[in-house]
Design a protein around this motif. Structure first.
Motif, PDB file in Angstrom:
ATOM      1  N   PHE A  24       0.822  -1.225   0.000  1.00 34.43           N
ATOM      2  CA  PHE A  24       0.000   0.000   0.000  1.00 34.43           C
ATOM      3  C   PHE A  24       0.853   1.272   0.000  1.00 34.43           C
ATOM      4  N   PHE A  70      -6.137  16.221   3.525  1.00 36.86           N
ATOM      5  CA  PHE A  70      -6.059  15.230   2.462  1.00 36.86           C
ATOM      6  C   PHE A  70      -7.327  14.415   2.406  1.00 36.86           C
ATOM      7  N   GLY A  72      -8.853  10.355   0.791  1.00 32.82           N
ATOM      8  CA  GLY A  72      -8.480   9.022   0.322  1.00 32.82           C
ATOM      9  C   GLY A  72      -9.637   8.457  -0.472  1.00 32.82           C
ATOM     10  N   TYR A 136      -5.432   3.795  -5.703  1.00 32.57           N
ATOM     11  CA  TYR A 136      -5.718   4.692  -4.575  1.00 32.57           C
ATOM     12  C   TYR A 136      -5.449   6.127  -5.023  1.00 32.57           C
ATOM     13  N   ARG A 138      -5.031  10.073  -3.843  1.00 32.56           N
ATOM     14  CA  ARG A 138      -4.738  10.915  -2.674  1.00 32.56           C
ATOM     15  C   ARG A 138      -4.741  12.393  -3.072  1.00 32.56           C
ATOM     16  N   TYR A 168      -4.749  -2.804   2.479  1.00 31.59           N
ATOM     17  CA  TYR A 168      -4.041  -1.889   3.386  1.00 31.59           C
ATOM     18  C   TYR A 168      -3.336  -2.682   4.483  1.00 31.59           C
ATOM     19  N   LYS A 196      -9.670  15.582   7.927  1.00 31.00           N
ATOM     20  CA  LYS A 196      -8.596  14.700   7.494  1.00 31.00           C
ATOM     21  C   LYS A 196      -7.380  15.590   7.314  1.00 31.00           C
ATOM     22  N   TYR A 201      -2.902  12.443  12.239  1.00 33.29           N
ATOM     23  CA  TYR A 201      -2.163  11.200  12.036  1.00 33.29           C
ATOM     24  C   TYR A 201      -0.818  11.269  12.761  1.00 33.29           C
ATOM     25  N   THR A 235      -6.989   4.165  11.207  1.00 30.63           N
ATOM     26  CA  THR A 235      -7.325   4.413   9.801  1.00 30.63           C
ATOM     27  C   THR A 235      -8.723   3.912   9.449  1.00 30.63           C
ATOM     28  N   GLY A 301     -13.247   1.738   6.165  1.00 30.09           N
ATOM     29  CA  GLY A 301     -12.470   2.855   5.641  1.00 30.09           C
ATOM     30  C   GLY A 301     -12.192   2.639   4.162  1.00 30.09           C
ATOM     31  N   THR A 302     -11.790   3.693   3.482  1.00 30.08           N
ATOM     32  CA  THR A 302     -11.490   3.529   2.049  1.00 30.08           C
ATOM     33  C   THR A 302     -10.321   2.580   1.871  1.00 30.08           C
ATOM     34  N   ALA A 303      -9.257   2.819   2.633  1.00 30.32           N
ATOM     35  CA  ALA A 303      -8.085   1.950   2.511  1.00 30.32           C
ATOM     36  C   ALA A 303      -8.399   0.568   3.081  1.00 30.32           C
TER      37      ALA A 303
HETATM   38  C1  COI Z   1      -8.132   6.056   3.777  1.00 29.79           C
HETATM   39  O1  COI Z   1      -8.811   5.139   4.270  1.00 29.79           O
HETATM   40  O2  COI Z   1      -8.238   6.355   2.594  1.00 29.79           O
HETATM   41  C2  COI Z   1      -7.181   6.813   4.586  1.00 29.79           C
HETATM   42  O3  COI Z   1      -6.915   7.920   4.253  1.00 29.79           O
HETATM   43  C3  COI Z   1      -6.599   6.149   5.756  1.00 29.79           C
HETATM   44  C4  COI Z   1      -5.123   6.047   5.760  1.00 29.79           C
HETATM   45  C5  COI Z   1      -4.479   5.419   4.590  1.00 29.79           C
HETATM   46  C6  COI Z   1      -4.449   7.241   6.312  1.00 29.79           C
END
Ligand code: COI
Length: 356
Positions: A24, A70, A72, A136, A138, A168, A196, A201, A235, A301-303
């Protein structure tokens, strides 16, 4: 709407071979999106350019005072070959909510969505096709003024980079081990927990490091005032199935309003599964575990997508959930969400957006 200038790379990078491991966040595609903001001029000079280093002063304000936000998101290669995004409007709306808290000028959400679609389209061959893998995305904004002094930046940069990713967590869909954090806190109401932003973090690193040393995947944060109520995992947001009802901590300012969280709640409601957003104390959870009423636990979560929690440690109290195996509901949610995201099943909610 602004035009987006496109400059294609003359040196495309080698793409990972189909099926190769995609740790990841370590491999980056060929292009990135950039757009400047200047006070008095607004957002301008939107462009897609070859992925590369930024030219910035060591005095750039984001490096010193953390004025950065940010998002995701992911692009999926659907089973029929289409490219899909999942609820990009929700990510852009959340970005503006984070922007507001960090004194970052608002972005045009529709334009930002279009810019992301264009970037994904330019780098569409970077979207992996192997099972469970995706591109992914960002998006982030940073304060760029070279200035030692605490105030909101006048010059900012909106950047979008993308990377092909697999799971992830190395555990994949196998349940993770989580440690309930007793010493450190992540956020407090009135702070920035719902945004975010990089600082949230940074605040989590020390606890995360200590948890990993004890062989735990992540920490579960408790509220920063009473240290009693469950908030979220580093996360992901968290859900617990207690005696047939799904409970997730309510959003009250210190928890991230996850897009996957919101989607899970909507799916559960559609299925008629009881789901409530409320305060949930760690003591209540431990009692439910003792009484055999804690049936499932998972993060969203997205990740992380849907990540089952099989083991929860709170001091000396160890809760083993569903025998450390993935629960039926967690599996069904995972299959439904990923089914919609990869176009394997119909999308009755209209959540996916096709990138042409
Ligand atoms: C996500 O789930 O997309 C996140 O931003 C969490 C993480 C990778 C910081």
């Amino acid at each position: 709407m602004q035009e987006i200038r496109v400059e294609l790379t003359k040196n495309p990078k080698q793409k990972p071979a189909p099926g190769a491991p995609l740790p990841f966040g370590t491999i980056f595609s060929d292009h990135m999106f950039l757009m400047d903001y200047d006070k008095g001029k607004g957002w301008h000079d939107a462009r897609i350019v070859p992925f590369g280093n930024l030219d910035m002063s060591p005095a750039a304000m984001c490096l010193h005072y953390g004025q950065s936000v940010f998002e995701g998101m992911k692009a999926y290669r659907a089973v029929d070959g289409r490219i899909l995004l999942f609820r990009p409007d929700r990510n852009m709306a959340r970005m503006n909510s984070s922007n507001d808290r960090l004194c970052i000028p608002q972005i045009d959400e529709k334009f930002a969505e279009k810019a992301i679609e264009k970037l994904v389209s330019v780098d569409k061959d970077w979207i992996p096709t192997s099972e469970g893998a995706s591109l992914y995305i960002r998006p982030f904004i940073i304060g760029m003024d070279p200035h030692i002094g605490v105030h909101p930046a006048n010059h900012l940069l909106f950047i979008v980079i993308t990377c092909p990713v697999g799971n992830y967590y190395p555990e994949g869909l196998n349940p993770v081990k989580i440690y309930v954090e007793k010493n450190y806190v992540r956020a407090v109401r009135g702070g920035m927990g719902y945004t975010k932003t990089a600082g949230n973090y940074a605040a989590s690193l020390k606890a995360q490091d200590e948890a990993e040393k004890q062989d735990y995947t992540q920490v579960l944060w408790l509220d920063g005032v009473e240290r009693k109520y469950i908030e979220e995992v580093g996360t992901m947001n968290v859900f617990f199935k207690i005696n047939g009802e799904v409970v997730t901590p309510e959003l009250q300012g210190s928890i991230l309003p996850g897009v996957t969280r919101m989607s899970v709640i909507e799916i559960l409601k559609k299925w008629g599964v009881p789901v409530v957003e409320r305060r949930l104390s760690i003591q209540e959870l431990a009692d439910a575990a003792k009484d055999g009423k804690l049936e499932e636990a998972f993060g969203s979560g997205t990740a992380a997508v849907i990540s089952p929690i099989g083991h929860l440690k709170w001091g000396d109290d160890i809760m083993v959930i569903n025998d450390g195996k993935i629960g039926e509901l967690s599996q069904k949610l995972y299959d439904t969400l990923t089914g919609i995201q990869w176009g394997k099943i119909p999308d009755p909610f209209g959540w996916t957006v096709e990138v042409k």
